[in-house]
Design an enzyme around this catalytic site. Structure first.
Site, PDB file in Angstrom:
ATOM      1  CB  SER A  92      -0.841  -0.002   1.288  1.00 47.03           C
ATOM      2  OG  SER A  92      -2.142   0.373   1.066  1.00 47.03           O
ATOM      3  CB  SER A 139     -18.409   4.401  -4.468  1.00 45.83           C
ATOM      4  OG  SER A 139     -18.036   3.430  -3.534  1.00 45.83           O
ATOM      5  CD  GLU A 364      -6.311   2.555  -5.767  1.00 46.36           C
ATOM      6  OE1 GLU A 364      -7.003   2.839  -6.758  1.00 46.36           O
ATOM      7  OE2 GLU A 364      -5.313   3.190  -5.415  1.00 46.36           O
TER       8      GLU A 364
HETATM    9  P1  TGC Z   1     -16.824   9.398 -15.600  1.00 48.52           P
HETATM   10  O1  TGC Z   1     -17.210  10.605 -14.833  1.00 48.52           O
HETATM   11  O2  TGC Z   1     -17.724   8.888 -16.657  1.00 48.52           O
HETATM   12  O3  TGC Z   1     -15.386   9.513 -16.268  1.00 48.52           O
HETATM   13  C1  TGC Z   1     -14.627  10.616 -16.131  1.00 48.52           C
HETATM   14  C2  TGC Z   1     -13.491  10.523 -17.135  1.00 48.52           C
HETATM   15  O4  TGC Z   1     -12.487   9.639 -16.625  1.00 48.52           O
HETATM   16  C3  TGC Z   1     -12.248   8.581 -17.557  1.00 48.52           C
HETATM   17  N1  TGC Z   1     -12.014   7.370 -16.764  1.00 48.52           N
HETATM   18  C4  TGC Z   1     -10.830   6.822 -16.614  1.00 48.52           C
HETATM   19  N2  TGC Z   1      -9.632   7.118 -17.124  1.00 48.52           N
HETATM   20  C5  TGC Z   1      -8.598   6.352 -16.751  1.00 48.52           C
HETATM   21  N3  TGC Z   1      -8.721   5.304 -15.912  1.00 48.52           N
HETATM   22  C6  TGC Z   1      -9.909   4.997 -15.372  1.00 48.52           C
HETATM   23  N4  TGC Z   1     -10.027   3.971 -14.532  1.00 48.52           N
HETATM   24  C7  TGC Z   1     -11.026   5.751 -15.725  1.00 48.52           C
HETATM   25  N5  TGC Z   1     -12.346   5.714 -15.385  1.00 48.52           N
HETATM   26  C8  TGC Z   1     -12.924   6.714 -16.035  1.00 48.52           C
HETATM   27  C9  TGC Z   1     -13.499   8.495 -18.382  1.00 48.52           C
HETATM   28  O5  TGC Z   1     -13.232   7.933 -19.622  1.00 48.52           O
HETATM   29  C10 TGC Z   1     -13.887   9.955 -18.480  1.00 48.52           C
HETATM   30  O6  TGC Z   1     -13.037  10.556 -19.443  1.00 48.52           O
HETATM   31  P2  TGC Z   1     -13.592  11.697 -20.405  1.00 48.52           P
HETATM   32  O7  TGC Z   1     -12.453  12.015 -21.321  1.00 48.52           O
HETATM   33  O8  TGC Z   1     -14.770  11.056 -21.130  1.00 48.52           O
HETATM   34  O9  TGC Z   1     -14.000  12.818 -19.516  1.00 48.52           O
HETATM   35  O10 TGC Z   1     -16.572   8.348 -14.542  1.00 48.52           O
HETATM   36  P3  TGC Z   1     -16.901   6.863 -14.698  1.00 48.52           P
HETATM   37  O11 TGC Z   1     -18.392   6.715 -14.868  1.00 48.52           O
HETATM   38  O12 TGC Z   1     -16.081   6.190 -15.728  1.00 48.52           O
HETATM   39  O13 TGC Z   1     -16.469   6.391 -13.268  1.00 48.52           O
HETATM   40  C11 TGC Z   1     -17.431   6.005 -12.355  1.00 48.52           C
HETATM   41  C12 TGC Z   1     -16.705   5.141 -11.338  1.00 48.52           C
HETATM   42  C13 TGC Z   1     -17.723   4.747 -10.275  1.00 48.52           C
HETATM   43  C14 TGC Z   1     -16.155   3.883 -11.999  1.00 48.52           C
HETATM   44  C15 TGC Z   1     -15.536   5.956 -10.720  1.00 48.52           C
HETATM   45  O14 TGC Z   1     -16.043   7.084 -10.127  1.00 48.52           O
HETATM   46  C16 TGC Z   1     -14.760   5.130  -9.730  1.00 48.52           C
HETATM   47  O15 TGC Z   1     -13.807   4.470 -10.093  1.00 48.52           O
HETATM   48  N6  TGC Z   1     -15.141   5.163  -8.410  1.00 48.52           N
HETATM   49  C17 TGC Z   1     -14.357   4.518  -7.353  1.00 48.52           C
HETATM   50  C18 TGC Z   1     -13.469   5.541  -6.702  1.00 48.52           C
HETATM   51  C19 TGC Z   1     -12.192   4.941  -6.197  1.00 48.52           C
HETATM   52  O16 TGC Z   1     -11.739   3.908  -6.630  1.00 48.52           O
HETATM   53  N7  TGC Z   1     -11.546   5.628  -5.287  1.00 48.52           N
HETATM   54  C20 TGC Z   1     -10.253   5.233  -4.828  1.00 48.52           C
HETATM   55  C21 TGC Z   1      -9.598   6.316  -4.009  1.00 48.52           C
HETATM   56  S1  TGC Z   1      -7.856   6.148  -3.888  1.00 48.52           S
HETATM   57  C22 TGC Z   1      -7.627   4.821  -2.908  1.00 48.52           C
HETATM   58  O17 TGC Z   1      -8.484   4.117  -2.538  1.00 48.52           O
HETATM   59  C23 TGC Z   1      -6.222   4.566  -2.556  1.00 48.52           C
HETATM   60  S2  TGC Z   1      -5.941   3.206  -1.537  1.00 48.52           S
HETATM   61  C24 TGC Z   1      -4.341   2.907  -2.029  1.00 48.52           C
HETATM   62  C25 TGC Z   1      -3.568   2.059  -1.170  1.00 48.52           C
HETATM   63  O18 TGC Z   1      -3.445   2.283   0.049  1.00 48.52           O
HETATM   64  O19 TGC Z   1      -2.958   1.116  -1.734  1.00 48.52           O
HETATM   65  P1  FAD Z   2     -19.044   4.171  -0.086  1.00 44.57           P
HETATM   66  O1  FAD Z   2     -18.704   4.782  -1.388  1.00 44.57           O
HETATM   67  O2  FAD Z   2     -19.905   4.911   0.837  1.00 44.57           O
HETATM   68  O3  FAD Z   2     -19.681   2.733  -0.369  1.00 44.57           O
HETATM   69  C1  FAD Z   2     -20.427   2.025   0.637  1.00 44.57           C
HETATM   70  C2  FAD Z   2     -20.973   0.729   0.023  1.00 44.57           C
HETATM   71  O4  FAD Z   2     -21.886   1.043  -1.019  1.00 44.57           O
HETATM   72  C3  FAD Z   2     -19.902  -0.142  -0.606  1.00 44.57           C
HETATM   73  O5  FAD Z   2     -20.171  -1.502  -0.316  1.00 44.57           O
HETATM   74  C4  FAD Z   2     -20.053   0.116  -2.097  1.00 44.57           C
HETATM   75  O6  FAD Z   2     -19.616  -0.986  -2.900  1.00 44.57           O
HETATM   76  C5  FAD Z   2     -21.545   0.289  -2.172  1.00 44.57           C
HETATM   77  N1  FAD Z   2     -21.974   1.044  -3.365  1.00 44.57           N
HETATM   78  C6  FAD Z   2     -21.547   2.274  -3.750  1.00 44.57           C
HETATM   79  N2  FAD Z   2     -22.141   2.635  -4.895  1.00 44.57           N
HETATM   80  C7  FAD Z   2     -22.986   1.615  -5.250  1.00 44.57           C
HETATM   81  C8  FAD Z   2     -23.862   1.381  -6.328  1.00 44.57           C
HETATM   82  N3  FAD Z   2     -24.021   2.275  -7.319  1.00 44.57           N
HETATM   83  N4  FAD Z   2     -24.550   0.220  -6.357  1.00 44.57           N
HETATM   84  C9  FAD Z   2     -24.398  -0.701  -5.382  1.00 44.57           C
HETATM   85  N5  FAD Z   2     -23.575  -0.540  -4.335  1.00 44.57           N
HETATM   86  C10 FAD Z   2     -22.860   0.605  -4.277  1.00 44.57           C
HETATM   87  N6  FAD Z   2      -8.919   7.017  -0.648  1.00 44.57           N
HETATM   88  C11 FAD Z   2      -8.064   7.957  -1.141  1.00 44.57           C
HETATM   89  O7  FAD Z   2      -8.489   8.878  -1.816  1.00 44.57           O
HETATM   90  N7  FAD Z   2      -6.730   7.877  -0.893  1.00 44.57           N
HETATM   91  C12 FAD Z   2      -6.191   6.885  -0.152  1.00 44.57           C
HETATM   92  O8  FAD Z   2      -4.964   6.841   0.033  1.00 44.57           O
HETATM   93  C13 FAD Z   2      -7.049   5.906   0.405  1.00 44.57           C
HETATM   94  N8  FAD Z   2      -6.547   4.945   1.220  1.00 44.57           N
HETATM   95  C14 FAD Z   2      -7.411   4.099   1.869  1.00 44.57           C
HETATM   96  C15 FAD Z   2      -6.912   3.223   2.847  1.00 44.57           C
HETATM   97  C16 FAD Z   2      -7.780   2.402   3.550  1.00 44.57           C
HETATM   98  C17 FAD Z   2      -7.258   1.502   4.621  1.00 44.57           C
HETATM   99  C18 FAD Z   2      -9.175   2.409   3.244  1.00 44.57           C
HETATM  100  C19 FAD Z   2     -10.124   1.506   3.972  1.00 44.57           C
HETATM  101  C20 FAD Z   2      -9.656   3.265   2.288  1.00 44.57           C
HETATM  102  C21 FAD Z   2      -8.789   4.134   1.599  1.00 44.57           C
HETATM  103  N9  FAD Z   2      -9.270   5.073   0.678  1.00 44.57           N
HETATM  104  C22 FAD Z   2      -8.437   6.013   0.132  1.00 44.57           C
HETATM  105  C23 FAD Z   2     -10.702   5.210   0.472  1.00 44.57           C
HETATM  106  C24 FAD Z   2     -11.317   4.145  -0.434  1.00 44.57           C
HETATM  107  O9  FAD Z   2     -10.995   4.360  -1.756  1.00 44.57           O
HETATM  108  C25 FAD Z   2     -12.841   4.171  -0.198  1.00 44.57           C
HETATM  109  O10 FAD Z   2     -13.074   3.611   1.078  1.00 44.57           O
HETATM  110  C26 FAD Z   2     -13.613   3.428  -1.257  1.00 44.57           C
HETATM  111  O11 FAD Z   2     -13.477   4.044  -2.513  1.00 44.57           O
HETATM  112  C27 FAD Z   2     -15.099   3.309  -0.897  1.00 44.57           C
HETATM  113  O12 FAD Z   2     -15.602   4.539  -0.511  1.00 44.57           O
HETATM  114  P2  FAD Z   2     -16.416   4.662   0.870  1.00 44.57           P
HETATM  115  O13 FAD Z   2     -15.605   4.050   1.939  1.00 44.57           O
HETATM  116  O14 FAD Z   2     -16.823   6.070   1.048  1.00 44.57           O
HETATM  117  O15 FAD Z   2     -17.688   3.746   0.683  1.00 44.57           O
END
Ligand code: TGC
Ligand code: FAD
Length: 384
Positions: A92, A139, A364
């Site tokens: 991570s 999310s 992620e």
């Molecule tokens: P949308 O608003 O339609 O798309 C916006 C623009 O982004 C492009 N795109 C991407 N490009 C590159 N890679 C991807 N994975 C991409 N996904 C979308 C898309 O083509 C569009 O481009 P443009 O040119 O048309 O404007 O967004 P979407 O409908 O595709 O996305 C919706 C959704 C739910 C999949 C997205 O919001 C999402 O992935 N949500 C989850 C958020 C998430 O993963 N958060 C993580 C936070 S960081 C973290 O957790 C770090 S933990 C790390 C660690 O400790 O190891």
């Molecule tokens: P929510 O988005 O509130 O989701 C709650 C539940 O609803 C989930 O089960 C989800 O799958 C479900 N859900 C959401 N949408 C839908 C839908 N449309 N239909 C059905 N179910 C749905 N983020 C960063 O930006 N940077 C970091 O470095 C980072 N590090 C992290 C480290 C740890 C240890 C953890 C636990 C999280 C970290 N995150 C980081 C955040 C992480 O990316 C989020 O926790 C994750 O994206 C989910 O968001 P949330 O916790 O707000 O849950």
């Protein structure tokens, strides 16, 4: 035959890739495994390992220039796999530093920003974090509440970020904020007035990782600290693709660590007059684990080859992240069960890996988010 590499995927690796894997494996065996249980129990990130990770070239390993190693995709994946064999917290740390902090600066930063930050991040002199998730729902980052407003030649940023890896120990963050021009990325140094962080304590998962919350109270940031090449949500989402790629590899290591321990345990533990390993039900479960690891390895390696050719699609990364996390978590849980009562002891790895993987399957992009991304690709209809 190697139970942890049933189809000899290592045989598909170049000698350079094998060398990278071996050197990280050595670091994990000699420096991580001896301390990781204590770190997990004490809820402590082993910061003392950062210089060693840096010395091996593991920070920003896939980036070219600026003191980075410029390794190919399989090599950077193998780094994640070996680190996560030790603990998801180490992978991570490297994922965030490399894919979520260095990558956006490398891909979207100005030349001055690259010169200023990348070499120091590569040397581990600076620790970075990535602020995208907000308290009201990670999310759906499109519903971002953190705002950046123009103020003269500067930006004023207000809002908060939650669940941020390295959050409370980071020297700087790459933070994303919405503005009148859309989502923009900013490099914000620790100590900037109005910027603060706090540690999230009492986690049951990733206890050897630092997780924090970030707070921005009218933080004044000069235009020179904005990432000029990042416009819209595509900026942060493209970084997530890099990090998710590493996770797809990393979790294989956690699963391998669990299976390795189970093979040893079931061979020596005797019940009903025979080793546990001599029962059909146990063998079937071990075979299932080997199958899961093998399919995960094949997905990861194919993803690496596509990535090197520039053909890897985000939705393929979604499927690999979903499949490999689910597989690793199921394996860790099953190993925990096969250890019986001992499975709840910190003396054995599976419960630690299992608890870690509960985070890894969530961050992620949760499992559901990746399933919906694949569903959208199959049907052409967005269910988000
Ligand atoms: P949308 O608003 O339609 O798309 C916006 C623009 O982004 C492009 N795109 C991407 N490009 C590159 N890679 C991807 N994975 C991409 N996904 C979308 C898309 O083509 C569009 O481009 P443009 O040119 O048309 O404007 O967004 P979407 O409908 O595709 O996305 C919706 C959704 C739910 C999949 C997205 O919001 C999402 O992935 N949500 C989850 C958020 C998430 O993963 N958060 C993580 C936070 S960081 C973290 O957790 C770090 S933990 C790390 C660690 O400790 O190891
Ligand atoms: P929510 O988005 O509130 O989701 C709650 C539940 O609803 C989930 O089960 C989800 O799958 C479900 N859900 C959401 N949408 C839908 C839908 N449309 N239909 C059905 N179910 C749905 N983020 C960063 O930006 N940077 C970091 O470095 C980072 N590090 C992290 C480290 C740890 C240890 C953890 C636990 C999280 C970290 N995150 C980081 C955040 C992480 O990316 C989020 O926790 C994750 O994206 C989910 O968001 P949330 O916790 O707000 O849950």
């Amino acid at each position: 035959m190697n139970a942890l590499d049933f189809f000899d995927l290592r045989g598909q690796l170049s000698s350079d890739e094998q060398l990278v894997q071996d050197s990280v494996a050595r670091l994990v065996d000699t420096r991580v495994l001896p301390i990781i249980r204590e770190c997990f129990e004490q809820h402590r990130f082993p910061r003392e390992l950062v210089p060693e990770l840096a010395a091996l070239g593991l920070l920003g390993a896939s980036l070219e220039g600026y003191g980075c190693a410029g390794l190919n995709s399989a090599s950077s994946g193998l780094i994640c796999q070996e680190l996560e064999r030790g603990d998801s917290a180490l992978r991570s740390f490297v994922s965030v530093q490399s894919s979520l902090v260095m990558y956006p600066i490398w891909a979207y930063g100005s030349e001055a920003q690259k010169q200023q930050y990348l070499p120091r991040l590569a040397r581990g002199e600076l620790i970075g974090c990535f602020g995208l998730t907000e308290p009201h729902g990670g999310s759906d980052p499109a519903n971002m509440k953190t705002r950046a407003r123009k103020s003269g030649g500067d930006w004023l940023i207000s809002g908060s970020k939650m669940w941020i890896t390295n959050g409370a120990i980071a020297d700087m963050c790459v933070a994303w904020a919405d503005s009148d021009e859309g989502v923009r990325g900013f490099i914000i140094d620790k100590g900037t007035r109005g910027f603060s962080s706090s540690e999230i304590e009492n986690k049951f998962s990733l206890r050897a990782s630092n997780t924090g919350a970030l707070f921005f109270d009218e933080v004044r940031v000069p235009e020179s600290q904005r990432l000029p090449g990042a416009a819209g949500l595509k900026g942060p989402l493209s970084c997530l693709t890099q990090a998710r790629y590493g996770i797809a590899w990393g979790v294989i290591g956690a699963a391998q660590a669990c299976l390795a321990q189970m093979l040893e345990y079931t061979a020596t533990r005797e019940l009903f007059g025979r080793p546990l390993a001599q029962n059909q039900a146990i063998q079937i479960r071990l075979a299932e684990m080997a199958r899961g690891i093998t399919t995960s390895q094949m997905l990861a390696l194919q993803l690496a080859r596509l990535k090197d050719k520039g053909e890897m699609k985000p939705v393929q990364v979604s499927m690999a992240k979903w499949h490999n996390c689910r597989t690793a978590l199921d394996i860790a849980r099953d190993c925990r069960d096969m250890l019986g009562g001992a499975g709840i002891s910190a003396e054995f790895g599976p419960i630690r890996h299992m608890l870690n993987l509960e985070s890894v399957i969530t961050y992620e992009g949760t499992e559901t988010i990746h399933q919906l991304a694949v569903g959208r690709e199959l049907t052409g209809r967005s269910a988000f």
